[in-house]
Design an enzyme around this catalytic site. Structure first.
Site, PDB file in Angstrom:
ATOM      1  N   HIS A 237      -3.167  11.448  -0.918  1.00  0.00           N
ATOM      2  CA  HIS A 237      -4.600  11.316  -0.630  1.00  0.00           C
ATOM      3  C   HIS A 237      -4.777  11.319   0.880  1.00  0.00           C
ATOM      4  O   HIS A 237      -3.830  11.123   1.641  1.00  0.00           O
ATOM      5  CB  HIS A 237      -5.189  10.037  -1.241  1.00  0.00           C
ATOM      6  CG  HIS A 237      -4.544   8.772  -0.761  1.00  0.00           C
ATOM      7  ND1 HIS A 237      -4.716   8.276   0.521  1.00  0.00           N
ATOM      8  CD2 HIS A 237      -3.694   7.910  -1.374  1.00  0.00           C
ATOM      9  CE1 HIS A 237      -4.021   7.160   0.661  1.00  0.00           C
ATOM     10  NE2 HIS A 237      -3.379   6.918  -0.483  1.00  0.00           N
ATOM     11  N   ASP A 364       9.277   0.862 -16.219  1.00  0.00           N
ATOM     12  CA  ASP A 364      10.583   0.426 -15.720  1.00  0.00           C
ATOM     13  C   ASP A 364      10.559  -1.082 -15.460  1.00  0.00           C
ATOM     14  O   ASP A 364       9.779  -1.585 -14.649  1.00  0.00           O
ATOM     15  CB  ASP A 364      10.912   1.186 -14.432  1.00  0.00           C
ATOM     16  CG  ASP A 364      12.363   1.043 -14.035  1.00  0.00           C
ATOM     17  OD1 ASP A 364      12.752  -0.063 -13.612  1.00  0.00           O
ATOM     18  OD2 ASP A 364      13.115   2.030 -14.146  1.00  0.00           O
ATOM     19  N   SER A 379       1.704   5.262  -2.484  1.00  0.00           N
ATOM     20  CA  SER A 379       0.961   6.511  -2.572  1.00  0.00           C
ATOM     21  C   SER A 379       1.787   7.651  -1.995  1.00  0.00           C
ATOM     22  O   SER A 379       2.308   7.548  -0.885  1.00  0.00           O
ATOM     23  CB  SER A 379      -0.357   6.405  -1.802  1.00  0.00           C
ATOM     24  OG  SER A 379      -1.204   5.470  -2.392  1.00  0.00           O
TER      25      SER A 379
END
Length: 417
Positions: A237, A364, A379
């Site tokens: 992003h 996980d 991110s």
């Protein structure tokens, strides 16, 4: 008479089915993207069947295969290049034009390593427009009178290129109450305006009534490295200003190695965070060339061969992404990239690039124990499925940190084509 009515009823139903089928197929043809890619040596199915047909006169680099089973066409990429295809109704009436780009499937090196980002904006970003109390006690706002708004970038003052907030203060206090010409960048367009700074009652400094910012920094994750072009993509992003929410325009940006110092677990209503510090700041990892809605991009300068020594893998296009098991690569400690299992629980059928292409869930146990799920700083973590790079993490669900959004990797790779 009764038999005639029955036949008429069946005929009417048959016509309705034909019309519905025609309408459905027409809508699919019209809403299918006008520009799309085919991988060289691979096929792409098009839902085109009677009464629609494909004009074969400009095929060239692609070939058509007619599927008897579902009465549709498949395009086969023969050679790299661009071509134009026309869909016609009954072979006569033009319905839609397609621009087809046949490309080799890109091979990239997946990242997952933590990076420190430092970025200077183009000019200075206006983060607030305020009133100023002048020496006569009047409340004024020269910036507002000049038409300046939050989110504007001041590029020049009186023809002098602006690179820092300190420079703005210096120029205004040298010129004092004389009129200045300001070059402003707003929504990718530039314009000039005039203004006069006023002497502030509080500190006798000359001010326009604006707060500005010229740089930002933070921790993120490298998504991929393209060895052929020596370019990288990261974050998934864009970098936006925390006050205005505006995408920052890059003047100069660098990425460096980052060392993870702490991980704050994410909890419902409170997103967690990976905290880190820049280290070896004299060794620049890469230079940022662009800041877009889908990540930051640039060229790799030097990384001691860490990325370049990793194995390249193919990318997977959005049509190849499946619900179910996948993996992410990310760094939580000791600068070691680790592999963690996730599940893709929802896919969006996107024809236009968007940051929220899929919903993923962390499964996980080790990652859940360490972070509680997805946290800020992750991110850009690459998503791997069926040994292909298919996407990158973009956002976390604030109310459920075990879930978050990812985007299709092809949205990040648009600059390659």
């Amino acid at each position: 008479m009764g038999r005639f009515k029955l036949k008429a009823k069946y005929l009417f139903i048959f016509i309705i089915i034909l019309v519905l089928g025609f309408t459905l197929q027409l809508s699919q043809i019209l809403f299918y993207p006008s520009n799309f890619k085919i991988i060289k040596g691979e096929n792409k199915n098009l839902n085109i069947s009677f009464p629609f047909s494909l004009d074969n006169s400009e095929l060239g680099i692609v070939d058509t295969i007619y599927n008897e089973g579902n009465k549709s066409l498949t395009l086969n990429g023969i050679d790299e290049g661009n071509t134009h295809l026309k869909v016609k109704l009954l072979g006569l009436i033009p319905v839609k034009n397609y621009n087809v780009n046949v490309v080799d499937r890109p091979m990239v090196i997946p990242g997952g390593n933590a990076i420190g980002v430092r970025m200077n904006t183009k000019g200075v970003l206006v983060v607030a427009v305020t009133d100023v109390i002048d020496i006569n006690g009047n409340r004024v706002s020269p910036a507002r009178d000049a038409g300046l708004k939050v989110g504007d970038s001041i590029i020049e003052i009186n023809g002098e290129k602006i690179v820092s907030s300190e420079q703005v203060v210096k120029i205004l206090n040298e010129i004092k109450n004389e009129e200045v010409e300001i070059l402003v960048l707003r929504n990718k367009g530039e314009f000039k305006t005039l203004s006069k700074a006023v002497k502030c009652l509080q500190d006798n400094a000359y001010r326009l009534g604006i707060w500005v910012r010229d740089k930002t920094s933070g921790i993120g994750t490298m998504t991929y490295y393209n060895e052929e072009t020596n370019t990288f993509g990261a974050l998934g992003h864009g970098i936006t200003d925390m006050d205005t929410g505006k995408l920052l325009t890059v003047e100069k940006g660098l990425v460096m190695n980052a060392k993870i110092s702490d991980v704050e677990q994410g909890k419902k209503g409170t997103p967690g965070e990976i905290r880190g510090v820049f280290y070896k700041t004299d060794e620049v990892l890469g230079e940022i060339k662009g800041n877009t809605d889908f990540g930051i991009y640039g060229s790799l300068i030097d990384n001691n061969g860490e990325l370049k020594s990793k194995e390249k893998i193919p990318i997977g296009f959005k049509e190849e992404v499946e619900l179910g098991k996948a993996y992410i690569y990310t760094t939580l400690k000791n600068n070691v990239v680790e592999k963690f299992e996730i599940e893709i629980v929802k896919l969006e059928n996107q024809q236009i690039p968007d940051q929220k292409s899929m919903i993923i869930k962390v499964t996980d146990k080790q990652l859940l124990e360490k972070t509680g799920g997805i946290v800020q700083g992750m991110s850009g973590s690459p998503i791997i499925q069926n040994d292909k790079l298919i996407g990158a993490i973009t956002h976390v669900f604030v109310n459920d940190p075990t879930k978050g959004y990812g985007l299709y990797i092809e949205w990040m790779l648009e600059e390659l084509w």
